[in-house]
Enzyme design. Structure first.
Site, PDB file in Angstrom:
ATOM      1  N   SER A  90       0.813  -1.222   0.000  1.00  0.00           N
ATOM      2  CA  SER A  90       0.000   0.000   0.000  1.00  0.00           C
ATOM      3  C   SER A  90       0.841   1.265   0.000  1.00  0.00           C
ATOM      4  O   SER A  90       0.394   2.316   0.425  1.00  0.00           O
ATOM      5  CB  SER A  90      -1.029   0.002   1.129  1.00  0.00           C
ATOM      6  OG  SER A  90      -0.404   0.006   2.355  1.00  0.00           O
ATOM      7  N   THR A 192       0.512   1.998   4.880  1.00  0.00           N
ATOM      8  CA  THR A 192       0.832   3.423   4.746  1.00  0.00           C
ATOM      9  C   THR A 192       1.929   3.833   5.713  1.00  0.00           C
ATOM     10  O   THR A 192       1.843   3.534   6.896  1.00  0.00           O
ATOM     11  CB  THR A 192      -0.421   4.256   5.066  1.00  0.00           C
ATOM     12  OG1 THR A 192      -1.392   3.981   4.085  1.00  0.00           O
ATOM     13  CG2 THR A 192      -0.129   5.742   5.126  1.00  0.00           C
ATOM     14  N   THR A 210       1.282   6.849   0.597  1.00  0.00           N
ATOM     15  CA  THR A 210       0.396   5.678   0.512  1.00  0.00           C
ATOM     16  C   THR A 210      -0.132   5.483  -0.899  1.00  0.00           C
ATOM     17  O   THR A 210      -0.168   6.431  -1.700  1.00  0.00           O
ATOM     18  CB  THR A 210      -0.810   5.873   1.462  1.00  0.00           C
ATOM     19  OG1 THR A 210      -1.582   4.675   1.499  1.00  0.00           O
ATOM     20  CG2 THR A 210      -1.717   7.009   1.024  1.00  0.00           C
ATOM     21  N   ARG A 220     -10.617   8.457  -5.871  1.00  0.00           N
ATOM     22  CA  ARG A 220     -10.669   8.609  -4.414  1.00  0.00           C
ATOM     23  C   ARG A 220      -9.326   9.100  -3.853  1.00  0.00           C
ATOM     24  O   ARG A 220      -8.257   8.624  -4.223  1.00  0.00           O
ATOM     25  CB  ARG A 220     -11.037   7.259  -3.785  1.00  0.00           C
ATOM     26  CG  ARG A 220     -11.189   7.305  -2.260  1.00  0.00           C
ATOM     27  CD  ARG A 220      -9.944   6.866  -1.545  1.00  0.00           C
ATOM     28  NE  ARG A 220     -10.143   6.740  -0.107  1.00  0.00           N
ATOM     29  CZ  ARG A 220      -9.159   6.565   0.772  1.00  0.00           C
ATOM     30  NH1 ARG A 220      -7.917   6.485   0.364  1.00  0.00           N
ATOM     31  NH2 ARG A 220      -9.410   6.479   2.046  1.00  0.00           N
ATOM     32  N   THR A 243      -2.776   6.438  10.112  1.00  0.00           N
ATOM     33  CA  THR A 243      -2.959   5.349   9.151  1.00  0.00           C
ATOM     34  C   THR A 243      -4.333   4.741   9.417  1.00  0.00           C
ATOM     35  O   THR A 243      -4.903   4.919  10.481  1.00  0.00           O
ATOM     36  CB  THR A 243      -1.831   4.298   9.297  1.00  0.00           C
ATOM     37  OG1 THR A 243      -2.017   3.277   8.312  1.00  0.00           O
ATOM     38  CG2 THR A 243      -1.810   3.654  10.657  1.00  0.00           C
ATOM     39  N   GLY A 244      -4.862   4.049   8.428  1.00  0.00           N
ATOM     40  CA  GLY A 244      -6.179   3.445   8.600  1.00  0.00           C
ATOM     41  C   GLY A 244      -7.187   4.036   7.639  1.00  0.00           C
ATOM     42  O   GLY A 244      -6.818   4.592   6.595  1.00  0.00           O
TER      43      GLY A 244
HETATM   44  C1  SD4 Z   1      -6.022   6.068   3.196  1.00  0.00           C
HETATM   45  N1  SD4 Z   1      -5.025   6.246   5.366  1.00  0.00           N
HETATM   46  O1  SD4 Z   1      -5.815   6.263   1.998  1.00  0.00           O
HETATM   47  C2  SD4 Z   1      -4.852   5.652   4.063  1.00  0.00           C
HETATM   48  C3  SD4 Z   1      -4.775   4.163   4.043  1.00  0.00           C
HETATM   49  C4  SD4 Z   1      -3.832   3.564   5.015  1.00  0.00           C
HETATM   50  O2  SD4 Z   1      -2.460   1.860   5.559  1.00  0.00           O
HETATM   51  O3  SD4 Z   1      -3.458   4.117   6.017  1.00  0.00           O
HETATM   52  N2  SD4 Z   1      -3.382   2.383   4.756  1.00  0.00           N
HETATM   53  O4  SD4 Z   1      -7.134   6.132   3.697  1.00  0.00           O
END
Ligand code: SD4
Length: 332
Positions: A90, A192, A210, A220, A243-244
């Site tokens: 990612s 990320t 990321t 998106r 992250t998330g």
């Molecule tokens: C997102 N926060 O694009 C990022 C994804 C992520 O580990 O953290 N992935 O929403």
């Protein structure tokens, strides 16, 4: 392995588990903060902390800091390592594509003077964080998107690269068999890299890079490249990164919130817990997604907290490069 375990754990949470009661952020046990604070209050700099198990990235950032270079150089070079790692699915090359099969990257960087640069929806460039730095340093703007960002990258000497590896292409083809688009945890993936560093002068910078959520809708953009959400630095106070599930971080402007909470006197640990608490309070479906935050204050004290189990951070401080399992809210 640990990252994958995290996804599995998070996915389990989608299996019809009842939504817990609303929780007020301030109700989150302060004892956790105190206990974690005593673990995290190793202070001092230079230092670097990053999301997930990215020892090679923190080691590179540390190396740059040991050369006496700036925190800004350290986060850029540190993030570059993970961007170039084709196995990380990612970030940068190897990132899982959107649902149309295109790998699109988001990244930002922020320095100790409050300067910021970002690229969103960037394709075919392996090092989006370095392009973000060029946006910050060489343009009158702070964000460049899509084709414009790509053209800008070429003008700065970045090479066109195929970012879709065989493994990611295969995973995408597998996903296409069902093409179930659910913008929640079951198709979310996490590697990320968000990184915060303090150099020998005590100046703080941060970066976040990321490929976003796997199989996201075309176009998106997540939290990672957005100032205040995926990353925020205030050199007087500290920094935070996320992250998330980016949508949840964006809605609560998480990284800015954490820095402002530290300004009000909270420790980095308390501030991360409060920011997770805000999400939990506002999103009754918090069992279905993950968010993790890391933070550092001016003294080099750190904090990290997530909604669910499985969030790891890597910290290089006092000559030690270590992976730390983060504490989390949802103890079931
Ligand atoms: C997102 N926060 O694009 C990022 C994804 C992520 O580990 O953290 N992935 O929403």
């Amino acid at each position: 392995m640990k990252r994958r375990k995290f996804i599995q754990n998070a996915s389990l949470s989608t299996l019809g588990i009842a939504v817990g009661p609303y929780v007020f952020a301030s109700e989150i046990k302060t004892s956790i903060s105190e206990e974690k604070d005593s673990q995290n209050n190793a202070s001092g700099f230079p230092m670097v902390i990053a999301t997930w198990n990215v020892n090679d990235s923190t080691a590179e950032a540390w190396r740059v800091l040991q050369e006496g270079k700036s925190a800004l150089d350290a986060v850029e070079k540190g993030c570059n390592i993970e961007e170039a790692n084709a196995e990380g699915q990612s970030v940068g090359i190897g990132g899982l594509p959107d649902r149309d099969g295109n790998v699109t990257l988001d990244a930002c960087i922020m320095d100790s003077k409050g300067n910021y640069g970002a690229v969103v929806y960037l394709q075919h460039i392996m090092h989006p964080i370095s392009v973000a730095r060029k946006v910050m340093e060489d343009t009158p703007h702070v964000i460049l998107a899509g084709k414009g960002a790509e053209q800008f990258a070429y003008s700065k000497g970045f090479e066109k690269t195929n970012l879709l590896t065989e493994a990611s292409n295969k995973a995408w083809k597998e996903w296409k068999k069902t093409s179930q688009y659910k913008p929640i945890i079951n198709i979310e993936n996490h590697d990320t890299i968000g990184m915060l560093a303090i150099d020998k002068n005590g100046d703080i910078s941060g970066g976040c890079t990321t490929s976003g959520l796997a199989y996201k809708m075309a176009g998106r953009v997540g939290d990672s490249p957005i100032i205040g959400s995926g990353l925020f630095i205030d050199n007087e106070i500290g920094g935070a990164t996320a992250t998330g599930l980016g949508e949840e971080v964006l809605k609560t402007v998480g990284s800015f919130l954490i820095v402002e909470l530290m300004r009000q006197g909270k420790t980095p640990q308390q501030a991360c817990e409060e920011a997770i608490g805000r999400i939990i309070k506002k999103s009754p479906n918090y069992k279905d997604f993950q968010v993790g935050y890391i933070a550092v204050n001016k003294k080099g004290e750190t904090g990290h907290y997530a909604i669910h189990d499985g969030f790891w951070v890597t910290k290089y401080q006092n000559d030690k490069n270590e992976n730390i399992a983060s504490d989390f809210y949802d103890k079931k």
